[in-house]
Design a protein around this motif. Structure first.
Motif, PDB file in Angstrom:
ATOM      1  N   ALA A 117       0.819  -1.209   0.000  1.00  0.00           N
ATOM      2  CA  ALA A 117       0.000   0.000   0.000  1.00  0.00           C
ATOM      3  C   ALA A 117       0.855   1.263   0.000  1.00  0.00           C
ATOM      4  O   ALA A 117       2.094   1.218   0.066  1.00  0.00           O
ATOM      5  CB  ALA A 117      -0.935  -0.007   1.209  1.00  0.00           C
ATOM      6  N   HIS A 118       0.169   2.395  -0.018  1.00  0.00           N
ATOM      7  CA  HIS A 118       0.806   3.711  -0.092  1.00  0.00           C
ATOM      8  C   HIS A 118       1.764   3.962   1.063  1.00  0.00           C
ATOM      9  O   HIS A 118       1.531   3.551   2.197  1.00  0.00           O
ATOM     10  CB  HIS A 118      -0.259   4.802  -0.113  1.00  0.00           C
ATOM     11  N   ASP A 119       2.859   4.604   0.749  1.00  0.00           N
ATOM     12  CA  ASP A 119       3.846   5.087   1.721  1.00  0.00           C
ATOM     13  C   ASP A 119       4.579   3.980   2.466  1.00  0.00           C
ATOM     14  O   ASP A 119       5.222   4.242   3.490  1.00  0.00           O
ATOM     15  CB  ASP A 119       3.188   6.045   2.731  1.00  0.00           C
ATOM     16  N   CYS A 120       4.515   2.749   1.974  1.00  0.00           N
ATOM     17  CA  CYS A 120       5.347   1.692   2.549  1.00  0.00           C
ATOM     18  C   CYS A 120       6.790   1.868   2.086  1.00  0.00           C
ATOM     19  O   CYS A 120       7.042   2.326   0.968  1.00  0.00           O
ATOM     20  CB  CYS A 120       4.848   0.306   2.128  1.00  0.00           C
ATOM     21  N   VAL A 121       7.722   1.481   2.940  1.00  0.00           N
ATOM     22  CA  VAL A 121       9.143   1.514   2.598  1.00  0.00           C
ATOM     23  C   VAL A 121       9.720   0.139   2.912  1.00  0.00           C
ATOM     24  O   VAL A 121       9.755  -0.271   4.077  1.00  0.00           O
ATOM     25  CB  VAL A 121       9.890   2.608   3.374  1.00  0.00           C
ATOM     26  N   ILE A 122      10.143  -0.566   1.888  1.00  0.00           N
ATOM     27  CA  ILE A 122      10.685  -1.910   2.029  1.00  0.00           C
ATOM     28  C   ILE A 122      12.160  -1.859   1.658  1.00  0.00           C
ATOM     29  O   ILE A 122      12.523  -1.309   0.614  1.00  0.00           O
ATOM     30  CB  ILE A 122       9.912  -2.895   1.126  1.00  0.00           C
ATOM     31  N   GLY A 123      12.999  -2.431   2.496  1.00  0.00           N
ATOM     32  CA  GLY A 123      14.436  -2.364   2.291  1.00  0.00           C
ATOM     33  C   GLY A 123      14.925  -3.278   1.181  1.00  0.00           C
ATOM     34  O   GLY A 123      14.139  -3.834   0.394  1.00  0.00           O
ATOM     35  N   ASP A 124      16.233  -3.463   1.121  1.00  0.00           N
ATOM     36  CA  ASP A 124      16.862  -4.303   0.110  1.00  0.00           C
ATOM     37  C   ASP A 124      16.768  -5.783   0.486  1.00  0.00           C
ATOM     38  O   ASP A 124      16.746  -6.148   1.660  1.00  0.00           O
ATOM     39  CB  ASP A 124      18.334  -3.927  -0.044  1.00  0.00           C
ATOM     40  N   SER A 125      16.734  -6.630  -0.535  1.00  0.00           N
ATOM     41  CA  SER A 125      16.849  -8.089  -0.372  1.00  0.00           C
ATOM     42  C   SER A 125      15.736  -8.678   0.491  1.00  0.00           C
ATOM     43  O   SER A 125      15.945  -9.650   1.203  1.00  0.00           O
ATOM     44  CB  SER A 125      18.227  -8.461   0.197  1.00  0.00           C
ATOM     45  N   CYS A 126      14.567  -8.089   0.434  1.00  0.00           N
ATOM     46  CA  CYS A 126      13.417  -8.609   1.181  1.00  0.00           C
ATOM     47  C   CYS A 126      12.614  -9.570   0.317  1.00  0.00           C
ATOM     48  O   CYS A 126      12.622  -9.484  -0.912  1.00  0.00           O
ATOM     49  CB  CYS A 126      12.512  -7.466   1.638  1.00  0.00           C
ATOM     50  N   ILE A 127      11.899 -10.477   0.984  1.00  0.00           N
ATOM     51  CA  ILE A 127      10.988 -11.399   0.312  1.00  0.00           C
ATOM     52  C   ILE A 127       9.613 -11.247   0.943  1.00  0.00           C
ATOM     53  O   ILE A 127       9.450 -11.420   2.157  1.00  0.00           O
ATOM     54  CB  ILE A 127      11.466 -12.857   0.432  1.00  0.00           C
ATOM     55  N   LEU A 128       8.622 -10.919   0.118  1.00  0.00           N
ATOM     56  CA  LEU A 128       7.226 -10.948   0.534  1.00  0.00           C
ATOM     57  C   LEU A 128       6.591 -12.110  -0.202  1.00  0.00           C
ATOM     58  O   LEU A 128       6.439 -12.077  -1.425  1.00  0.00           O
ATOM     59  CB  LEU A 128       6.515  -9.639   0.187  1.00  0.00           C
ATOM     60  N   ALA A 129       6.235 -13.167   0.522  1.00  0.00           N
ATOM     61  CA  ALA A 129       5.725 -14.382  -0.111  1.00  0.00           C
ATOM     62  C   ALA A 129       4.290 -14.176  -0.599  1.00  0.00           C
ATOM     63  O   ALA A 129       3.667 -13.140  -0.350  1.00  0.00           O
ATOM     64  CB  ALA A 129       5.821 -15.558   0.856  1.00  0.00           C
ATOM     65  N   ASN A 130       3.764 -15.170  -1.290  1.00  0.00           N
ATOM     66  CA  ASN A 130       2.475 -15.039  -1.963  1.00  0.00           C
ATOM     67  C   ASN A 130       1.383 -14.481  -1.055  1.00  0.00           C
ATOM     68  O   ASN A 130       1.207 -14.923   0.082  1.00  0.00           O
ATOM     69  CB  ASN A 130       2.022 -16.411  -2.479  1.00  0.00           C
ATOM     70  N   GLY A 148       3.810 -16.248   3.440  1.00  0.00           N
ATOM     71  CA  GLY A 148       2.626 -16.094   2.605  1.00  0.00           C
ATOM     72  C   GLY A 148       1.337 -15.874   3.384  1.00  0.00           C
ATOM     73  O   GLY A 148       1.171 -16.368   4.496  1.00  0.00           O
ATOM     74  N   SER A 149       0.441 -15.102   2.791  1.00  0.00           N
ATOM     75  CA  SER A 149      -0.897 -14.826   3.333  1.00  0.00           C
ATOM     76  C   SER A 149      -0.858 -14.089   4.662  1.00  0.00           C
ATOM     77  O   SER A 149      -1.840 -14.105   5.409  1.00  0.00           O
ATOM     78  CB  SER A 149      -1.710 -16.118   3.475  1.00  0.00           C
ATOM     79  N   SER A 150       0.247 -13.439   4.979  1.00  0.00           N
ATOM     80  CA  SER A 150       0.307 -12.611   6.179  1.00  0.00           C
ATOM     81  C   SER A 150      -0.296 -11.238   5.888  1.00  0.00           C
ATOM     82  O   SER A 150      -0.265 -10.749   4.756  1.00  0.00           O
ATOM     83  CB  SER A 150       1.755 -12.442   6.645  1.00  0.00           C
ATOM     84  N   SER A 165       6.402 -15.976  10.178  1.00  0.00           N
ATOM     85  CA  SER A 165       5.709 -17.163   9.688  1.00  0.00           C
ATOM     86  C   SER A 165       4.556 -16.806   8.755  1.00  0.00           C
ATOM     87  O   SER A 165       3.911 -15.760   8.896  1.00  0.00           O
ATOM     88  CB  SER A 165       5.172 -17.949  10.896  1.00  0.00           C
ATOM     89  N   GLY A 166       4.266 -17.694   7.830  1.00  0.00           N
ATOM     90  CA  GLY A 166       3.121 -17.518   6.950  1.00  0.00           C
ATOM     91  C   GLY A 166       1.811 -17.475   7.718  1.00  0.00           C
ATOM     92  O   GLY A 166       1.665 -18.091   8.776  1.00  0.00           O
ATOM     93  N   GLY A 167       0.851 -16.722   7.180  1.00  0.00           N
ATOM     94  CA  GLY A 167      -0.455 -16.625   7.803  1.00  0.00           C
ATOM     95  C   GLY A 167      -0.498 -15.757   9.036  1.00  0.00           C
ATOM     96  O   GLY A 167      -1.473 -15.791   9.794  1.00  0.00           O
ATOM     97  N   SER A 168       0.519 -14.952   9.274  1.00  0.00           N
ATOM     98  CA  SER A 168       0.588 -14.136  10.485  1.00  0.00           C
ATOM     99  C   SER A 168      -0.245 -12.868  10.344  1.00  0.00           C
ATOM    100  O   SER A 168      -0.371 -12.292   9.262  1.00  0.00           O
ATOM    101  CB  SER A 168       2.038 -13.751  10.788  1.00  0.00           C
ATOM    102  N   LEU A 169      -0.798 -12.432  11.482  1.00  0.00           N
ATOM    103  CA  LEU A 169      -1.438 -11.126  11.587  1.00  0.00           C
ATOM    104  C   LEU A 169      -0.477 -10.240  12.364  1.00  0.00           C
ATOM    105  O   LEU A 169      -0.261 -10.426  13.562  1.00  0.00           O
ATOM    106  CB  LEU A 169      -2.778 -11.246  12.307  1.00  0.00           C
TER     107      LEU A 169
END
Length: 258
Positions: A117-130, A148-150, A165-169
């Motif tokens: 979403a808007h105004d997020c800042v994600i660093g280098d070499s990150c993984i956001l799973a499905n 995934g699905s977090s 972990s996947g599925g995290s809130l």
């Protein structure tokens, strides 16, 4: 190389060796760096800044306006660093008047159906799973992995080298170098395997473990834990990073295992 069935606005700026596949639409005020590949059926809206050697897979939507009722049409950006891959149907919105940009670093992997979403800042070499779903104003440190699905609450901060972990809130801030899971999201140790892969020494890893013992295993509140850490543990870059992250957390940090 641009396929004849792709549409590229004449004011878009593409390096000469960018490949754009059929049925993709690239609007004005877009810049794409050398060696990048844009798959079929991608939509890139104004404000996109895509680096070198990126790969954008079919169905992705880059730099659409924020899903924020406060957005007033201000000119903002969505920035994607060099060598980053954005997989199928991911959506990356541009910023608002808060930061004026949404930014994803270099060498990241943004898997299918992720929303940034808007105004997020994600660093280098990150993984956001499905299917990771990220609300506005989230900050993610370098080398972090989100399963995934977090779902990540707005304004949450995730420290460097965290593994979730996947599925995290994810409602609270996640300190650096940690592993976390369960519901509610809880500390599950440090990300020792990831740290070794990235060149951290046994001494560094041991000190990180010692630091988190005060935070999560000694039944201290955060202020007392930080005081004990600064008294009893020698200063180091990792110790100080942990202390500063917790001390400046506005949402509070995730809980320990109960």
């Amino acid at each position: 190389m641009t396929q004849p069935l792709a549409y590229i606005h004449p004011e878009a700026k593409l390096a000469q060796n960018v490949v754009v596949e059929p049925f993709t639409v690239i609007h004005q005020n877009v810049e794409i760096g050398e060696g990048s590949w844009i798959g079929s059926n991608v939509t890139i809206f104004p404000g996109a800044r895509i680096g070198k050697n990126c790969r954008i897979f079919p169905g992705a939507v880059i730099s659409a306006i924020p899903q924020d009722l406060k957005f007033g049409g201000e000119e903002t950006l969505a920035i994607i660093g060099d060598n980053t891959t954005v997989r199928e149907c991911a959506t990356i919105n541009r910023g608002t008047s808060d930061k004026h940009k949404t930014q994803i670093g270099k060498n990241c992997l943004i898997m299918a159906y992720v929303h940034v979403a808007h105004d997020c800042v994600i660093g280098d070499s990150c993984i956001l799973a499905n299917s990771v779903q990220m609300a506005g104003h989230v900050e993610v440190g370098d080398w972090s992995i989100i399963g995934g699905s977090s779902a990540v609450h707005q304004f949450v901060k995730i420290g460097r080298h965290a593994m979730i972990s996947g599925g995290s809130l994810i409602r609270k801030d996640v300190p650096p170098f940690t592993k976390s899971g369960r519901e509610p999201l809880s500390y599950a140790g440090i990300n020792s395997i990831g740290l070794r892969r990235r060149g951290f020494s046994d001494k560094q890893i041991a000190q990180i473990q010692d630091t988190y013992r005060y935070v999560y295993l000694k039944n201290l509140n955060n202020n007392d834990a930080l005081s004990e850490i600064e008294i009893n543990l020698p200063a180091s870059a990792e110790r100080d990073e942990i202390v500063n992250f917790i001390r400046t957390s506005e949402r509070g940090i995730m809980k320990g295992l109960s």
